[in-house]
Every structure is written in C-alpha cells, then in structure tokens.
Motif scaffolding. Structure first.
Motif, PDB file in Angstrom:
ATOM      1  N   ASP A  70       0.685  -1.256  -0.021  1.00 13.91           N
ATOM      2  CA  ASP A  70      -0.119  -0.149   0.201  1.00 13.91           C
ATOM      3  C   ASP A  70       0.879   1.157   0.092  1.00 13.91           C
ATOM      4  O   ASP A  70       0.735   2.274  -0.857  1.00 13.91           O
ATOM      5  CB  ASP A  70      -1.022  -0.097   1.357  1.00 13.91           C
ATOM      6  N   ARG A  71       1.895   1.414   0.888  1.00 11.38           N
ATOM      7  CA  ARG A  71       2.755   2.507   0.843  1.00 11.38           C
ATOM      8  C   ARG A  71       3.388   2.655  -0.563  1.00 11.38           C
ATOM      9  O   ARG A  71       3.682   3.687  -1.213  1.00 11.38           O
ATOM     10  CB  ARG A  71       3.932   2.339   1.986  1.00 11.38           C
ATOM     11  N   MET A  72       3.870   1.380  -1.152  1.00  6.71           N
ATOM     12  CA  MET A  72       4.429   1.357  -2.496  1.00  6.71           C
ATOM     13  C   MET A  72       3.736   1.810  -3.478  1.00  6.71           C
ATOM     14  O   MET A  72       4.093   2.966  -4.433  1.00  6.71           O
ATOM     15  CB  MET A  72       5.011   0.188  -3.044  1.00  6.71           C
ATOM     16  N   LYS A  73       2.278   1.574  -3.499  1.00  5.86           N
ATOM     17  CA  LYS A  73       1.448   2.151  -4.261  1.00  5.86           C
ATOM     18  C   LYS A  73       1.182   3.645  -4.379  1.00  5.86           C
ATOM     19  O   LYS A  73       1.185   4.470  -5.391  1.00  5.86           O
ATOM     20  CB  LYS A  73      -0.079   1.291  -4.094  1.00  5.86           C
ATOM     21  N   ASP A  74       1.111   4.101  -2.896  1.00  5.68           N
ATOM     22  CA  ASP A  74       0.780   5.557  -2.708  1.00  5.68           C
ATOM     23  C   ASP A  74       2.127   6.100  -3.054  1.00  5.68           C
ATOM     24  O   ASP A  74       2.059   7.382  -3.861  1.00  5.68           O
ATOM     25  CB  ASP A  74       0.699   5.587  -1.142  1.00  5.68           C
ATOM     26  N   HIS A  75       3.201   5.634  -2.999  1.00  2.89           N
ATOM     27  CA  HIS A  75       4.680   6.466  -3.401  1.00  2.89           C
ATOM     28  C   HIS A  75       4.633   6.313  -5.055  1.00  2.89           C
ATOM     29  O   HIS A  75       4.969   7.676  -5.758  1.00  2.89           O
ATOM     30  CB  HIS A  75       5.729   5.662  -2.781  1.00  2.89           C
ATOM     31  N   SER A  76       4.232   5.374  -5.671  1.00  2.00           N
ATOM     32  CA  SER A  76       4.271   5.272  -6.884  1.00  2.00           C
ATOM     33  C   SER A  76       3.282   6.173  -7.783  1.00  2.00           C
ATOM     34  O   SER A  76       3.361   6.908  -8.858  1.00  2.00           O
ATOM     35  CB  SER A  76       4.125   3.852  -7.651  1.00  2.00           C
ATOM     36  N   TYR A  77       2.184   6.418  -7.007  1.00  2.00           N
ATOM     37  CA  TYR A  77       0.974   7.283  -7.459  1.00  2.00           C
ATOM     38  C   TYR A  77       1.432   8.660  -7.356  1.00  2.00           C
ATOM     39  O   TYR A  77       1.264   9.508  -8.326  1.00  2.00           O
ATOM     40  CB  TYR A  77      -0.281   6.945  -6.964  1.00  2.00           C
ATOM     41  N   SER A  78       2.040   9.068  -6.256  1.00  4.57           N
ATOM     42  CA  SER A  78       2.831  10.354  -5.984  1.00  4.57           C
ATOM     43  C   SER A  78       3.708  10.805  -7.101  1.00  4.57           C
ATOM     44  O   SER A  78       3.483  11.835  -7.509  1.00  4.57           O
ATOM     45  CB  SER A  78       2.973  10.257  -4.680  1.00  4.57           C
ATOM     46  N   LEU A  79       4.515  10.070  -7.211  1.00  2.69           N
ATOM     47  CA  LEU A  79       5.439  10.267  -8.625  1.00  2.69           C
ATOM     48  C   LEU A  79       4.945  10.340  -9.779  1.00  2.69           C
ATOM     49  O   LEU A  79       5.266  11.256 -10.484  1.00  2.69           O
ATOM     50  CB  LEU A  79       6.592   8.986  -8.524  1.00  2.69           C
ATOM     51  N   TRP A  80       3.788   9.637 -10.092  1.00  5.74           N
ATOM     52  CA  TRP A  80       3.159   9.766 -11.417  1.00  5.74           C
ATOM     53  C   TRP A  80       2.352  11.163 -11.130  1.00  5.74           C
ATOM     54  O   TRP A  80       2.657  11.723 -12.313  1.00  5.74           O
ATOM     55  CB  TRP A  80       2.027   8.744 -11.270  1.00  5.74           C
ATOM     56  N   ALA A  81       1.851  11.593 -10.197  1.00  7.40           N
ATOM     57  CA  ALA A  81       0.918  12.905 -10.039  1.00  7.40           C
ATOM     58  C   ALA A  81       2.278  13.933 -10.211  1.00  7.40           C
ATOM     59  O   ALA A  81       2.218  14.967 -10.995  1.00  7.40           O
ATOM     60  CB  ALA A  81       0.345  13.103  -8.756  1.00  7.40           C
TER      61      ALA A  81
END
Length: 86
Positions: A70-81
C-alpha cells in the motif's frame, strides 16, 4: 548491510548478506503505468483473499506485506502525479 542466517539442516547454515540502502530506478511511462497497475492488482487480490487484513496482528508478515504494498502504491502514484502534474 544486513545479514540473515538460513538454516538448511541442523548441521549446515548459510549466511546471506545484502545492502539495505535505498535504490533508484528509472521507468519509462509504460513501465511506470504497469508498476501502478501491478501494485493496485496486488492490493485488490489481497483484499479479496483476506478481507479482514487489519484483524491480523501488526507484526504479522502478511499484514506487513500488505501495508508495504500500500505504501509502495501510494508512493508510485505520488511520483506519477509529480511526473505528469495530475
């Protein structure tokens, strides 16, 4: 550096050492999109298989893995944004 001892048999031990410092990876847009998809599907699969994940103790391996995903997903989505401004 972290070392882990694996016991293969009572008379034989194997020690594995590895570097625990963070790494940096570069992704193409397609690779980043695929990573996001993989992380979302992994979380969805765990939610389906184990709907009561937060009933597990905080120190259980399955809950720790779920929270790491879940943290990895949030981090990856943050980098995408940050990458695309959305």
């Amino acid at each position: 550096m972290q070392c882990t001892i694996f016991s293969m048999a009572s008379e034989m031990n194997e020690t594995t050492c590895y570097d625990t410092t963070p790494v940096t990876m570069e992704f193409t847009v397609e690779e980043h999109d695929l990573l996001n998809s993989i992380l979302v599907h992994a979380i969805d699969g765990m939610d389906l298989a184990i709907p009561c994940i937060y009933d597990f103790p905080k120190d259980s391996e399955i809950r720790q893995r779920y929270e790491m995903l879940d943290r990895m997903k949030d981090h990856s989505y943050s980098l995408w944004a940050t990458r695309f401004g959305n």
